[in-house]
Motif scaffolding. Structure first.
Motif, PDB file in Angstrom:
ATOM      1  N   GLU A   1       0.840  -1.188   0.000  1.00 30.00           N
ATOM      2  CA  GLU A   1       0.000   0.000   0.000  1.00 30.00           C
ATOM      3  C   GLU A   1       0.884   1.250   0.000  1.00 30.00           C
ATOM      4  N   MET A   2       1.857   1.256   0.879  1.00 28.16           N
ATOM      5  CA  MET A   2       2.781   2.378   0.945  1.00 28.16           C
ATOM      6  C   MET A   2       3.485   2.606  -0.387  1.00 28.16           C
ATOM      7  N   SER A   3       3.980   1.523  -0.930  1.00 31.52           N
ATOM      8  CA  SER A   3       4.721   1.656  -2.176  1.00 31.52           C
ATOM      9  C   SER A   3       3.865   2.314  -3.250  1.00 31.52           C
ATOM     10  N   VAL A   4       2.631   1.878  -3.341  1.00 36.72           N
ATOM     11  CA  VAL A   4       1.758   2.432  -4.376  1.00 36.72           C
ATOM     12  C   VAL A   4       1.428   3.902  -4.107  1.00 36.72           C
ATOM     13  N   ILE A   5       0.941   4.156  -2.906  1.00 36.15           N
ATOM     14  CA  ILE A   5       0.498   5.523  -2.592  1.00 36.15           C
ATOM     15  C   ILE A   5       1.647   6.517  -2.644  1.00 36.15           C
ATOM     16  N   HIS A   6       2.772   6.108  -2.104  1.00 32.28           N
ATOM     17  CA  HIS A   6       3.906   7.046  -2.079  1.00 32.28           C
ATOM     18  C   HIS A   6       4.373   7.415  -3.481  1.00 32.28           C
ATOM     19  N   GLN A   7       4.323   6.489  -4.367  1.00 27.80           N
ATOM     20  CA  GLN A   7       4.707   6.822  -5.739  1.00 27.80           C
ATOM     21  C   GLN A   7       3.806   7.930  -6.300  1.00 27.80           C
ATOM     22  N   CYS A   8       2.552   7.886  -5.902  1.00 21.73           N
ATOM     23  CA  CYS A   8       1.630   8.915  -6.394  1.00 21.73           C
ATOM     24  C   CYS A   8       1.813  10.245  -5.682  1.00 21.73           C
ATOM     25  N   LEU A   9       1.865  10.181  -4.355  1.00 18.50           N
ATOM     26  CA  LEU A   9       1.897  11.416  -3.576  1.00 18.50           C
ATOM     27  C   LEU A   9       3.129  12.255  -3.859  1.00 18.50           C
ATOM     28  N   ALA A  10       4.261  11.617  -3.825  1.00 21.37           N
ATOM     29  CA  ALA A  10       5.513  12.368  -3.854  1.00 21.37           C
ATOM     30  C   ALA A  10       5.745  13.053  -5.194  1.00 21.37           C
ATOM     31  N   ILE A  11       4.912  12.707  -6.150  1.00 29.37           N
ATOM     32  CA  ILE A  11       4.995  13.366  -7.452  1.00 29.37           C
ATOM     33  C   ILE A  11       4.937  14.889  -7.310  1.00 29.37           C
ATOM     34  N   GLY A  12       4.098  15.312  -6.408  1.00 26.45           N
ATOM     35  CA  GLY A  12       3.835  16.751  -6.309  1.00 26.45           C
ATOM     36  C   GLY A  12       4.918  17.523  -5.592  1.00 26.45           C
ATOM     37  N   PHE A  13       6.007  16.852  -5.231  1.00 33.88           N
ATOM     38  CA  PHE A  13       7.011  17.494  -4.398  1.00 33.88           C
ATOM     39  C   PHE A  13       7.491  18.853  -4.887  1.00 33.88           C
ATOM     40  N   ARG A  14       7.843  18.913  -6.135  1.00 29.46           N
ATOM     41  CA  ARG A  14       8.512  20.145  -6.552  1.00 29.46           C
ATOM     42  C   ARG A  14       7.565  21.252  -6.968  1.00 29.46           C
TER      43      ARG A  14
END
Lengths: 225, 225, 225, 225
Positions: C160-173
DNA sequence: AATGAATGAGCCTTCATTCAT
DNA sequence: GATGAATGAAGGCTCATTCAT
C-alpha cells in the motif's frame, strides 16, 4: 588564542582616529561601537576598556578634534594682539573656515562641531561650553571694538551671530562644496576666497550697524527690555 | 481599555502632529515610534497602519511641515512681484525666520528643516531637493538684481550663502533664543528685529560686493572657473 | 463611504477560491489574511466575518478542495465494482495523479494535500482522517485482492505504501514536472503516461510479493511481533 | 543570573542541535528563535551572534544535518563499486531510509529534508541542489545499469522516481511509523525490513520495464520528446 | 592588557482579530 | 451585511555593555 600585543597606546590612538571619522560620517546615534572597533582592527570590548563607553569615547573624540583644530589654526591666526580689528576679524574667520573645511589635516573637527551645534548630544554639553565659549568671546571682543562703546548688547549679539553663522553653516552639506566654487583648486585657496568674502561682507554689515549707532538712533527695542 | 473610534483622519492628524514634535525634539534616530504613539494616545501599530513605517512617517512629517511653512509664510510675503529688490529681500528673510522660529503656529518646520540640513536622512533627499531648491532660486534672483548683470557666478553664490546662512543657523540651539534677545516679548516682535538686522547687514554686504564689481576689479579667481 | 453591496455569497466564494490559491502557494503560516482579502477585493475583516478566522478558512478551503477533487475524479474512475483489480488499481492511481497534478480544474487540491501530509496543521487533523482514510481503505482493498488471503498485515501495508507514495511524492517540486517529461504536452497525456508507469511498476512489485507468499515463505518478522 | 562562560563552540553546537530539533518539529516559520535559545539555555541574541540570524541558522542546521547523514550512511553503504547493481540499489535504499528514519543518531536530518522537499524555503535552494543532486545521480546510474542501454530518458526517469519516492514519502507522518509495523522493535530492524520490501518491489518494477524494452516496444511518447 | 562570548533591554514591524459604524 | 480603523501580542534583530579568561 595568540594575539598580537599592541602598544595599548597605539590601539587607543587608532580608536580615537577611526571614531572621529565614523562619528563625523554618521553622527553619534548612527555610529555603532562595533563598526569603530572593526575598522580599528580592535575588539568589541576595546572601547569600553580604553574609554569606558561610547559616550566617553565621543567626548574624547570631540575634545581632541577641537583642541587640534585650535592648535593648528589659532583663533586669530598669528597676528599680534594689537593688530587692527578688521585684520583680526579676517584671521578669526579664516581660522573658523579652516576648522570646518580642512578635513585632511584636522580629522573631522569641523563636521563634528557642526553636528554638535545642530544635534547636541547630552554628553557633550559641558565640553561644548568649555571650548566654544572662548571662541565666541574673541569674536565678540573684535565686534565690540568695531562697533564702539555705544553699541547695545543686542546690536553686538546680532553682529556676532551674523559673522559666526556665515562661517558655521558652510559645512552644512556634508563637506560638499557649493557648485559655484571652482573645482580642483587646493582647499587653501578656496578657504582664502571664502574668508575674503565673508570678511568683506561682514565688515560692511558691521559698518552699517555702527553708522546707525553714531547717528544716535540707538534705541531700538531698548525701551521694551 | 475604552477607546473612541475616531474618524481615522483625526488619528492620522494627531499622529502627524505629535511626530513633528518628537522628531524635532530628538531627531530621527532618537525618536521611537513607541513614544509618538504613546503621546498620541494610539497603539504602537498605528504608525505602521497609517503611514507604513517610521521612515514614511518621517517623510510625511517633513513634507507637511515644510508645505505648511510655505503656505503660512510665502517666500516673499505678500509683496507685489515688482516691489524693489531690497523690500523683497526683507520679506524673504522675514519669511525664512518665521519658518524657523515660529514653532507655535508651524509645528516644528524650522527645527526639522535645520536638522535635515546638518544631519541628512536617507529618506528625505528627494523631498529636500523638491522643496528647498525653489527657495534658493528666489533668493538668488533677488541677489542678482541687487548685484547687477556684471556679477560673477561666484559673487552671486557667496552673497546667497551669506544671506541664507544667517537665517538658517539661527535655529541651531534647539530653538532657545540667544541670551541677548529680550525675553518675554512676543515671538513676532523678535522675528521682526532679527529680520531688520539681517536685512540691513546683508544689504550692506551685498552693496560692498556690488561696489567692487562696479569698480571694475571683478576678476577674482575668474580665470580658474 | 458608499460601497458596492455584493451578493455576500459571491464574496465568500471568491474568498474561498483565492484562499486556495494562496494557501497552496505559500503554505498556511506564510499566508496572510491581508493578502487573501486584498487579492479578493475584500475587506481585511471579511475572513473573520464570513469564516470566523484564518483557521476555519483554511479548513474550509481544504475540505472543499478535497471534495471537489473526489467529485471530479472518483477514486476508482467510473469502473464497475467488479472490474478486475488490476484495472481498478490503474483507475485509482490515475485519479490520485489527477488530484495532485491537475491544478487547472481542481484549484490546488493536490498541493494542499501534499503540504498537509508533510507539514500537518493542527486544525486539519480531523478533516484529514475523514477524507484520506477512505481512500487508503480502497487502495488497501485492491491490494488485498491482488495479494490473496495469505498476505500478512505487514505485506499489505508495505505494498500500500509503495503504491500511494509513488503517487503522492509526485507533487514534491511545487508542481514543476520532472525534466524528463515531454514539455508542451497536455497534462492529461502526461498523467496517462505516469499512471501507466506506476501501475505497471506497482503490479510487478505486488506480484513479486505475492509470489513470495505463495512460495510459503511468509514468516518474515512475524515471529518477532 | 549565573552563567557559565563556555568555550563558545559548545554554545554554538548546542544551539545547532536544539535548532535542528525545533525546526524539524515545527518547521521554519513556526519556529521562534526565542524557543531555540530558551531550550538551549542561551540568550535571545545568541543566534544572531553565532549565526547571524534565523535564516542562516536554518541553513546551517540543514547543511549539517545532511552532511552528517551522508557521513554516517554513505549512499551505497560500504559496498565495492563493482558490486552487482541490485545489491547497490539495496544499499542505496537502505541508506536513504536510515537518513530519514533514524532520528536518534542523526538529529533530524530526514524530517528536515522531507520538509524542505515539500515546503521549500528560499534560503535553502542552493544547498538543496548541492546535496541532493549527487544522490539522484547515483540512483540514476544504478537504474540505467539495470535497464540496459536501450532505455529511454523517460523510462529511466520514471523508475528513478518510483524508487526515490517510495523512500522519501516514508517520513510523511512526522516520523510516526505506520500502524502495521511492529512496535517496540529496534529501528534498525524496521529499516531493514522496509529496505528489503522496497528493494524487492522496485527490482520487480524495474524488471518489468526492462522486459518491455527488450520486447522492442520502446516507443511510448518517444516521438514527442 | 586584551579578548570575544554572552547578555538583556529596547526597537520596528507584522498580523490575526475586534469593534464601532 | 460589510467596512476599515484600531488593537496588542509576538517576533526578529540591534547594540552597548559585561564578564570570565
Amino acid at each position: 588564542m595568540m594575539t598580537i600585543r599592541k602598544d595599548g597606546l597605539q590601539t587607543q590612538k587608532k580608536l580615537l582616529k577611526v571614531a572621529a571619522e565614523v562619528f563625523a560620517e554618521k553622527g553619534y546615534r548612527d555610529t555603532t561601537v562595533a563598526e569603530i572597533c572593526q575598522r580599528s582592527g580592535s575588539n568589541v570590548a576595546a572601547i569600553n576598556y580604553h574609554f569606558g563607553g561610547k559616550d566617553s569615547l565621543y567626548a574624547a573624540v570631540w575634545k581632541k578634534a577641537f583642541e587640534e583644530a585650535l592648535a593648528v589654526y589659532p583663533p586669530e591666526g598669528h597676528l599680534p594682539a594689537d593688530a587692527p580689528p578688521a585684520a583680526r576679524l579676517r584671521a578669526l574667520i579664516h581660522s573658523h573656515l579652516h576648522r570646518i573645511l580642512d578635513h585632511g589635516r584636522l580629522g573631522h573637527a569641523g563636521q563634528i562641531l557642526l553636528r554638535e551645534l545642530s544635534c547636541p548630544t547630552e554628553v557633550i554639553h559641558q565640553v561644548r561650553r568649555d571650548l566654544i565659549s572662548p571662541l565666541q568671546k574673541l569674536t565678540r571682543g573684535i565686534i565690540m571694538e568695531l562697533l564702539g562703546p555705544q553699541a547695545s548688547e543686542q546690536q553686538i549679539g546680532f553682529c556676532e551671530m551674523s559673522v559666526i553663522h556665515q562661517c558655521l553653516a558652510i559645512g552644512f552639506r556634508e563637506g560638499k562644496l557649493p557648485a559655484f566654487l571652482p573645482k580642483g583648486r587646493p582647499i587653501a585657496e578656496i578657504i582664502d576666497a571664502l574668508a575674503d568674502h565673508i570678511t568683506r561682507f561682514s565688515l560692511a554689515g558691521i559698518a552699517v550697524v555702527q553708522a546707525k549707532i553714531e547717528a544716535g538712533g540707538n534705541r531700538e527695542m531698548k525701551s521694551q527690555i
